[in-house]
Design an enzyme around this catalytic site. Sequence first.
Site, PDB file in Angstrom:
ATOM      1  N   GLY A 165     -14.491  -3.218   0.033  1.00 55.64           N
ATOM      2  CA  GLY A 165     -14.796  -3.773   1.348  1.00 55.64           C
ATOM      3  C   GLY A 165     -16.242  -4.179   1.586  1.00 55.64           C
ATOM      4  O   GLY A 165     -16.546  -4.796   2.602  1.00 55.64           O
ATOM      5  N   LYS A 237     -10.010   6.064   2.260  1.00 55.89           N
ATOM      6  CA  LYS A 237      -8.637   6.507   2.502  1.00 55.89           C
ATOM      7  C   LYS A 237      -8.650   7.911   3.082  1.00 55.89           C
ATOM      8  O   LYS A 237      -9.485   8.736   2.710  1.00 55.89           O
ATOM      9  CB  LYS A 237      -7.841   6.497   1.197  1.00 55.89           C
ATOM     10  CG  LYS A 237      -7.623   5.087   0.664  1.00 55.89           C
ATOM     11  CD  LYS A 237      -7.038   5.073  -0.727  1.00 55.89           C
ATOM     12  CE  LYS A 237      -6.990   3.634  -1.249  1.00 55.89           C
ATOM     13  NZ  LYS A 237      -6.821   3.570  -2.706  1.00 55.89           N
ATOM     14  N   GLU A 275      -3.217  -3.115  -6.821  1.00 53.17           N
ATOM     15  CA  GLU A 275      -3.322  -3.028  -5.358  1.00 53.17           C
ATOM     16  C   GLU A 275      -2.777  -4.303  -4.731  1.00 53.17           C
ATOM     17  O   GLU A 275      -3.182  -5.407  -5.120  1.00 53.17           O
ATOM     18  CB  GLU A 275      -4.786  -2.915  -4.925  1.00 53.17           C
ATOM     19  CG  GLU A 275      -5.451  -1.619  -5.245  1.00 53.17           C
ATOM     20  CD  GLU A 275      -6.804  -1.504  -4.530  1.00 53.17           C
ATOM     21  OE1 GLU A 275      -7.347  -0.417  -4.556  1.00 53.17           O
ATOM     22  OE2 GLU A 275      -7.299  -2.507  -3.959  1.00 53.17           O
ATOM     23  N   ARG A 291      -8.657   2.874 -13.465  1.00 51.18           N
ATOM     24  CA  ARG A 291      -8.992   4.300 -13.587  1.00 51.18           C
ATOM     25  C   ARG A 291      -7.857   5.161 -13.045  1.00 51.18           C
ATOM     26  O   ARG A 291      -6.937   4.661 -12.407  1.00 51.18           O
ATOM     27  CB  ARG A 291     -10.243   4.586 -12.742  1.00 51.18           C
ATOM     28  CG  ARG A 291      -9.977   4.299 -11.264  1.00 51.18           C
ATOM     29  CD  ARG A 291     -11.075   4.758 -10.323  1.00 51.18           C
ATOM     30  NE  ARG A 291     -10.638   4.650  -8.936  1.00 51.18           N
ATOM     31  CZ  ARG A 291     -10.696   3.556  -8.207  1.00 51.18           C
ATOM     32  NH1 ARG A 291     -11.172   2.435  -8.711  1.00 51.18           N
ATOM     33  NH2 ARG A 291     -10.265   3.567  -6.956  1.00 51.18           N
ATOM     34  N   VAL A 294      -7.879   8.918  -7.027  1.00 51.57           N
ATOM     35  CA  VAL A 294      -7.898  10.142  -6.217  1.00 51.57           C
ATOM     36  C   VAL A 294      -6.466  10.549  -5.847  1.00 51.57           C
ATOM     37  O   VAL A 294      -6.089  11.719  -5.958  1.00 51.57           O
ATOM     38  CB  VAL A 294      -8.720   9.922  -4.922  1.00 51.57           C
ATOM     39  CG1 VAL A 294      -8.634  11.146  -4.012  1.00 51.57           C
ATOM     40  CG2 VAL A 294     -10.173   9.593  -5.236  1.00 51.57           C
TER      41      VAL A 294
HETATM   42  C1  MV4 Z   1      -8.039  -8.393   2.661  1.00 56.59           C
HETATM   43  C2  MV4 Z   1      -7.593  -8.142   3.977  1.00 56.59           C
HETATM   44  C3  MV4 Z   1      -6.887  -9.138   4.622  1.00 56.59           C
HETATM   45  N1  MV4 Z   1      -6.681 -10.326   4.023  1.00 56.59           N
HETATM   46  N2  MV4 Z   1      -7.801  -9.600   2.108  1.00 56.59           N
HETATM   47  C4  MV4 Z   1     -10.508  -4.307   2.114  1.00 56.59           C
HETATM   48  C5  MV4 Z   1     -11.028  -3.686   0.872  1.00 56.59           C
HETATM   49  C6  MV4 Z   1     -10.870  -4.675  -0.192  1.00 56.59           C
HETATM   50  N3  MV4 Z   1     -10.391  -4.036  -1.381  1.00 56.59           N
HETATM   51  C7  MV4 Z   1      -9.925  -5.685   0.330  1.00 56.59           C
HETATM   52  N4  MV4 Z   1      -9.759  -5.456   1.726  1.00 56.59           N
HETATM   53  C8  MV4 Z   1      -9.024  -6.292   2.511  1.00 56.59           C
HETATM   54  N5  MV4 Z   1      -8.721  -7.499   1.964  1.00 56.59           N
HETATM   55  C9  MV4 Z   1      -7.145 -10.533   2.782  1.00 56.59           C
HETATM   56  N6  MV4 Z   1      -6.947 -11.718   2.218  1.00 56.59           N
HETATM   57  C10 MV4 Z   1      -7.857  -6.892   4.532  1.00 56.59           C
HETATM   58  C11 MV4 Z   1      -8.595  -5.971   3.815  1.00 56.59           C
HETATM   59  C12 MV4 Z   1      -8.819  -4.713   4.482  1.00 56.59           C
HETATM   60  C13 MV4 Z   1      -8.199  -3.545   4.050  1.00 56.59           C
HETATM   61  C14 MV4 Z   1      -7.393  -3.528   2.923  1.00 56.59           C
HETATM   62  C15 MV4 Z   1      -6.793  -2.357   2.501  1.00 56.59           C
HETATM   63  C16 MV4 Z   1      -6.953  -1.201   3.230  1.00 56.59           C
HETATM   64  C17 MV4 Z   1      -7.750  -1.192   4.356  1.00 56.59           C
HETATM   65  C18 MV4 Z   1      -8.372  -2.360   4.784  1.00 56.59           C
HETATM   66  C19 MV4 Z   1      -9.155  -2.338   5.924  1.00 56.59           C
HETATM   67  C20 MV4 Z   1      -9.767  -3.495   6.331  1.00 56.59           C
HETATM   68  C21 MV4 Z   1      -9.604  -4.676   5.612  1.00 56.59           C
END
Ligand code: MV4
Length: 451
Positions: A165, A237, A275, A291, A294
């Site tokens: 993020g 998380k 993911e 990896r 957790v």
């Molecule tokens: C996103 C999304 C919505 N749309 N991508 C957050 C961490 C990073 N690994 C990717 N993330 C996100 N990508 C698109 N195209 C929303 C998030 C996101 C999120 C994703 C998983 C768990 C919690 C989150 C909290 C805010 C935003």
Amino acid sequence: MFEKVLIANRGEIALRIARACREMGIRTVAVHSTADADAMHVRLSDESVCIGPPAALASYLNKAAILSAATITNVDAIHPGYGFLSENADFAEMVQSHGFTFIGPTAEHIRMMGDKITAKRVALAHGLKVVPGSDGPVASEADAMAIARAIGYPVLLKATAGGGGRGMKVAREDSELGEAFRLARAEAGAAFGNDELYMEKYLIHPRHIEVQILADSHGGVVHLGERDCSLQRKHQKMLEEAPSPALNAETRHDIGRIACEAIAGMGYQSVGTLEFLYENGEFYFMEMNTRLQVEHPVTEMICGVDLVREQIRVATGAPLGFTQSDIRIAGHAIECRINAENPVTFVPSPGKITGYHAPGGLGVRVDSALYSGYTVPPHYDSMIAKLIVFGNNRNECLMRVRRALVEFVIEGVETTIPLHAKLVAEPDFINGDYDIHWLEGFVSGKNGKDQ
Ligand code: MV4
């Protein structure tokens, strides 16, 4: 089989790995900073080496010190755990070139997945659906504008070197795009030393669902179902569950099969996690974690597979001892991550544990390196315990989590146990009715649904 393994980590995961090793007849070497001389992972390993001062950069991230410890203790392999050097391709390469086995995937696969644009391209090439967006880097504000208009707002700018993020900005219309681009670029540069960005259509209310895979070096690949990791706050998380309340058996089977085909196509080996964002019945590949994670225990509880044992076995070159049809997903598991933090402000609360009593009984597992009299140091992550609970169905699991949280006593530091107790009594959570934004609303006292 390995005779001796160095565990390049600390805390509960170092213990988790030491336990698997002991059950496999493998001797262990702990490494520790000066702040961790009295840590449980040091006590439960056969040998230990102090690798530096408290700061992680000088100890748990100190590649040369860890390789020196591996050399003087004459280990066969190094297990990196999670965090620290677990997804550092240069470290994996150094481990191999020093004649040790890296218990994980190849450096090439770590590097491939560390670059999020490459990861998406590879995933797409192997049959996974990805979120619509730029096919490659977004080089300029003008470039960003053209792509955003093509895919439609809202859009999300992400760091190519990112994950977790950081360096991520949403733009809802043309007028927000310039600033989003500049902020994302500055954040990415500061956080990763690489300010390259890419763009995706911003999904508004997805769930975060991840698929656990396990692959050997002979083309054997299985999936172990999914975990729902939507309950996060500031990209940390808080609680994970398996199976996801949002999926039925058919959808699980479909995404599992697609995930296995992609992993086999990539020639990936070791444990790994794909993911996805899940919205309106569609899975969009986001990133792959190369990896052990957790939250791996919730998968272990519903599949009856020891993921660390299998990870070590496949690292020796052994083939998986089972195929997909041998894997049975049964029951339900929930993990509560317990942090040494104020449960309202989330301010870290390190210090001495003056009293400790872990819950027990049928279906209750606690992964923690705590003991009464231990001092939680201020230098590292604030997660001090994972409470993992199994039930034959989700309701039985929920009832059992509630009683286990009542039994859990940790005195001397503030913990997030009271917040977990509130969460597992919350109707939306009980109904499985939550997305990635729900928890932010819950902890700030608003109704998550209005988020
Ligand atoms: C996103 C999304 C919505 N749309 N991508 C957050 C961490 C990073 N690994 C990717 N993330 C996100 N990508 C698109 N195209 C929303 C998030 C996101 C999120 C994703 C998983 C768990 C919690 C989150 C909290 C805010 C935003």
